[in-house]
Design an enzyme around this catalytic site. Structure first.
Site, mmCIF file in Angstrom:
data_model
loop_
_atom_site.group_PDB
_atom_site.id
_atom_site.type_symbol
_atom_site.label_atom_id
_atom_site.label_comp_id
_atom_site.label_asym_id
_atom_site.label_seq_id
_atom_site.Cartn_x
_atom_site.Cartn_y
_atom_site.Cartn_z
ATOM 1 N N ASP A 240 -3.822 -7.049 1.480
ATOM 2 C CA ASP A 240 -3.691 -8.146 2.209
ATOM 3 C C ASP A 240 -4.939 -8.161 3.311
ATOM 4 O O ASP A 240 -5.704 -7.106 3.097
ATOM 5 C CB ASP A 240 -2.535 -7.948 3.224
ATOM 6 C CG ASP A 240 -2.063 -6.524 3.659
ATOM 7 O OD1 ASP A 240 -3.054 -5.616 3.746
ATOM 8 O OD2 ASP A 240 -1.136 -6.256 4.513
ATOM 9 N N ASN B 102 9.427 -3.146 10.641
ATOM 10 C CA ASN B 102 10.547 -3.876 10.424
ATOM 11 C C ASN B 102 10.655 -3.799 8.774
ATOM 12 O O ASN B 102 11.332 -4.855 8.352
ATOM 13 C CB ASN B 102 10.297 -5.152 11.078
ATOM 14 C CG ASN B 102 9.017 -5.751 10.286
ATOM 15 O OD1 ASN B 102 8.233 -5.477 9.582
ATOM 16 N ND2 ASN B 102 8.737 -7.273 10.662
ATOM 17 N N HIS C 295 8.481 -4.275 6.654
ATOM 18 C CA HIS C 295 7.566 -5.171 5.876
ATOM 19 C C HIS C 295 6.743 -4.256 4.883
ATOM 20 O O HIS C 295 6.536 -3.256 5.153
ATOM 21 C CB HIS C 295 6.664 -6.237 6.603
ATOM 22 C CG HIS C 295 5.337 -5.546 7.579
ATOM 23 N ND1 HIS C 295 5.585 -5.917 8.860
ATOM 24 C CD2 HIS C 295 4.556 -5.019 7.243
ATOM 25 C CE1 HIS C 295 4.540 -5.126 9.245
ATOM 26 N NE2 HIS C 295 3.796 -4.819 8.269
ATOM 27 N N GLU D 154 7.006 -10.121 5.362
ATOM 28 C CA GLU D 154 7.869 -9.937 6.688
ATOM 29 C C GLU D 154 9.165 -10.482 6.416
ATOM 30 O O GLU D 154 9.451 -10.943 5.289
ATOM 31 C CB GLU D 154 7.249 -11.040 7.813
ATOM 32 C CG GLU D 154 5.855 -10.738 8.321
ATOM 33 C CD GLU D 154 5.866 -9.620 9.087
ATOM 34 O OE1 GLU D 154 6.695 -8.747 9.207
ATOM 35 O OE2 GLU D 154 4.857 -9.639 9.908
HETATM 36 C C1 GLP Z 1 0.046 -3.746 8.435
HETATM 37 C C2 GLP Z 1 -0.086 -3.702 7.010
HETATM 38 C C3 GLP Z 1 0.721 -2.942 6.097
HETATM 39 C C4 GLP Z 1 1.155 -1.624 6.848
HETATM 40 C C5 GLP Z 1 1.675 -1.533 8.149
HETATM 41 C C6 GLP Z 1 1.894 -0.321 8.643
HETATM 42 O O1 GLP Z 1 0.997 -4.602 9.087
HETATM 43 N N1 GLP Z 1 -0.406 -4.913 6.700
HETATM 44 O O2 GLP Z 1 0.326 -2.891 4.857
HETATM 45 O O3 GLP Z 1 1.920 -0.857 5.863
HETATM 46 O O4 GLP Z 1 0.688 -2.393 8.994
HETATM 47 O O5 GLP Z 1 0.678 0.263 9.519
HETATM 48 P P1 GLP Z 1 0.625 1.503 9.693
HETATM 49 O O6 GLP Z 1 0.510 2.581 8.785
HETATM 50 O O7 GLP Z 1 -0.509 1.474 10.660
HETATM 51 O O8 GLP Z 1 1.852 2.098 10.519
#
Ligand code: GLP
Length: 245
Positions: free
Chosen positions: A67, A136, A138, A143
């Protein structure tokens, strides 16, 4: 599904890096699906170390990122493009043009999504997809409420995600409200999935992923249907799982 619970985030990172390294050794032409966020950071730094020890090469490999934010310049400190350069791409030997990211600055975002999906298909699909998870549940930026049949698409980020990501920006107003993300279908089409979960703030999301019903309200719950899923979690993230208590 294989669930591996390790003592802490460091061990999760080391284990994950070994899985990626193993994949590259078995198939040097591997198509990697890569993720951003704080979770995979440690894995990337271990991979760079393994690369520097001349144990693996990325020369023939390709990567597709999950993404990217819409509207952030590539060199913005919080763009995922910059994250990938700083954490992995600048330190290993991918060939020029081998690393793909959705372009969040494309004039026609819908067209960008279609082209990204085509590009993945033209490379034969993703061999190993690395994933983190949102609080959440995702995955990528899919989402809650995202249909499982979705391919790469433009996403409106939820309050929960904006809030979680605000820590990287000077204020919540600065966090982009949209992103381009591989869809659930794109993710599920990967031949293998490696889900990394670190920290107590992800404990509820991990329960929803592994022990709840499969529902679009918790996008990661779909991963249970994947035939080649490995989940690597630290003790804090796994603390609420019934199965390991
Ligand atoms: C973002 C990314 C996800 C990732 C999530 C959790 O929203 N788009 O791919 O898994 O954050 O991030 P973190 O690893 O910093 O908790």
């Amino acid at each position: 599904m294989e669930l591996v619970v390790l003592e802490n985030g460091r061990e999760v990172s080391r284990y994950a890096a070994r899985i990626v390294a193993q994949q590259l050794l078995i198939n040097p032409k591997t198509v990697l699906g890569l993720a951003t966020g704080s979770t995979p950071e440690g894995m990337y730094s271990k991979l760079v170390r393994i690369f520097n020890e001349d144990l693996i090469t990325f020369e023939e490999a390709t990567s597709f990122n999950l993404d990217e934010y819409v509207g952030l310049p590539k060199d913005h400190p919080q763009s995922y493009f910059r994250f990938m350069k700083e954490n992995l791409l600048d330190h290993v030997n991918f060939k020029e043009g081998a690393n793909h990211m959705p372009n969040g600055l494309a004039e026609n975002l819908e067209e960008e999504c279609v082209n990204y999906e085509k590009m993945i298909t033209s490379h034969g699909g993703i061999d190993l997809q690395v994933l983190g998870i949102g609080r959440n549940a995702h995955i990528g930026f899919n989402e809650p409420g995202t249909e499982f049949v979705a391919e790469t698409h433009v996403v409106d980020l939820t309050e929960s995600t904006l809030d979680a990501n605000a820590r990287f920006f000077t204020s919540i107003e600065e966090v982009p409200k949209k992103a381009i993300s591989m869809g659930i279908k794109t993710i599920m089409q990967a031949r293998k999935i490696l889900l990394l979960v670190i920290g107590g703030s992800k404990a509820d999301a991990l329960v929803k992923t592994l022990e709840g019903t499969i529902t679009i309200d918790y996008p990661s719950s779909v991963l249970k249907l994947h035939p080649q899923l490995t989940v690597v979690a630290d003790k804090a993230a796994a603390a609420k799982l019934k199965k390991i208590k």
